[in-house]
Design an enzyme around this catalytic site. Structure first.
Site, PDB file in Angstrom:
ATOM      1  N   HIS A 264      23.531  16.296  83.710  1.00  0.00           N
ATOM      2  CA  HIS A 264      22.329  16.376  84.547  1.00  0.00           C
ATOM      3  C   HIS A 264      22.421  15.301  85.626  1.00  0.00           C
ATOM      4  O   HIS A 264      23.338  14.477  85.621  1.00  0.00           O
ATOM      5  CB  HIS A 264      21.068  16.173  83.699  1.00  0.00           C
ATOM      6  CG  HIS A 264      21.015  14.840  83.007  1.00  0.00           C
ATOM      7  ND1 HIS A 264      21.711  14.579  81.840  1.00  0.00           N
ATOM      8  CD2 HIS A 264      20.360  13.691  83.324  1.00  0.00           C
ATOM      9  CE1 HIS A 264      21.476  13.337  81.457  1.00  0.00           C
ATOM     10  NE2 HIS A 264      20.672  12.775  82.343  1.00  0.00           N
TER      11      HIS A 264
ATOM     12  N   LYS B  42      28.240  13.546  81.914  1.00  0.00           N
ATOM     13  CA  LYS B  42      26.806  13.739  82.101  1.00  0.00           C
ATOM     14  C   LYS B  42      26.565  15.126  82.680  1.00  0.00           C
ATOM     15  O   LYS B  42      27.201  15.520  83.661  1.00  0.00           O
ATOM     16  CB  LYS B  42      26.266  12.661  83.052  1.00  0.00           C
ATOM     17  CG  LYS B  42      24.765  12.650  83.210  1.00  0.00           C
ATOM     18  CD  LYS B  42      24.349  11.511  84.127  1.00  0.00           C
ATOM     19  CE  LYS B  42      22.841  11.476  84.314  1.00  0.00           C
ATOM     20  NZ  LYS B  42      22.442  10.402  85.253  1.00  0.00           N
TER      21      LYS B  42
END
Length: 212
Positions: free
Chosen positions: A106, A104
């Site tokens: 963010h 991921k």
């Protein structure tokens, strides 16, 4: 011992329709007359029963465990449910963690959800089925980049298939290569001899085992 839970495990597979018979090809490309779809174990009572089996074997084999790692995707509910069962049955407050298929970029970012494994931790990898050992190797490689210690591996069904070298079972190969014990709730041989399974399916399994 883990073998004491084999019949209970097979009954859960049957009741949840997670065990299917026919002509299938496994992830490793091997043909097989039986397929275990752990995704069918989706009712609360079935996953609760299964979690208790895993929890009992984990606690019996590795009482020093501090966290359960469930590889995405089918290992995820197993790790979560088994961690809860260990708290319920043994008052042992272990953490759980699982990996993302893609990092991921963010928010909190990273590859892990749950325990972030930023300090030395005794963990057990929990999986549904062991075939060639490919996914377990991926997990072990991934975890080697963290400070954790993999003290054990537990799988629901050991298909007792040959490992990558072809000289022994995948289970024996993993144990030798990584120096970690692999426990199981049941095996293909146990399925082939269990009265819970219909006679015609037991014969198909016995023939398959004999032909390998």
């Amino acid at each position: 011992m883990a073998s004491d839970f084999s019949d209970s495990y097979i009954q859960i597979l049957k009741d949840s329709e997670a065990i299917q018979f026919g002509d299938f090809v496994t992830k490793s490309g091997r043909k097989t007359p039986v397929f275990i779809n752990a995704g069918h174990i989706c009712k609360g009572r079935h996953i609760h029963q299964l979690a208790k089996l895993y929890a009992n074997v984990i606690f019996e084999t590795w009482p020093q465990v501090e966290s359960l790692f469930g590889p995405a995707y089918k290992g995820i509910p197993l790790a979560v449910a088994a961690a809860q069962a260990m708290s319920e049955i043994f008052r042992l407050d272990v953490t759980y963690s699982f990996n993302r298929k893609e990092a991921k970029d963010h928010g909190e970012g990273g590859w892990l959800i749950g325990d972030q494994y930023q300090k030395p931790t005794n963990i057990v990898i929990i999986e549904d089925v062991l075939t060639a050992g490919t996914s377990l190797r991926e997990s072990l490689k991934f975890l080697s980049n963290t400070p954790v210690k993999v003290v054990g591996i537990i799988v629901g069904l050991d298909r007792e298939e040959r490992g990558i070298s072809g000289e022994g079972t995948a289970r024996a190969e993993i144990e030798k290569e990584f120096g970690v014990r692999v426990q199981r709730l049941s095996s293909l041989s146990a399925l082939a001899s269990s009265p819970i399974i219909e006679a015609s399916h037991r014969k198909a399994l016995a023939d398959y085992i004999a032909s390998r």
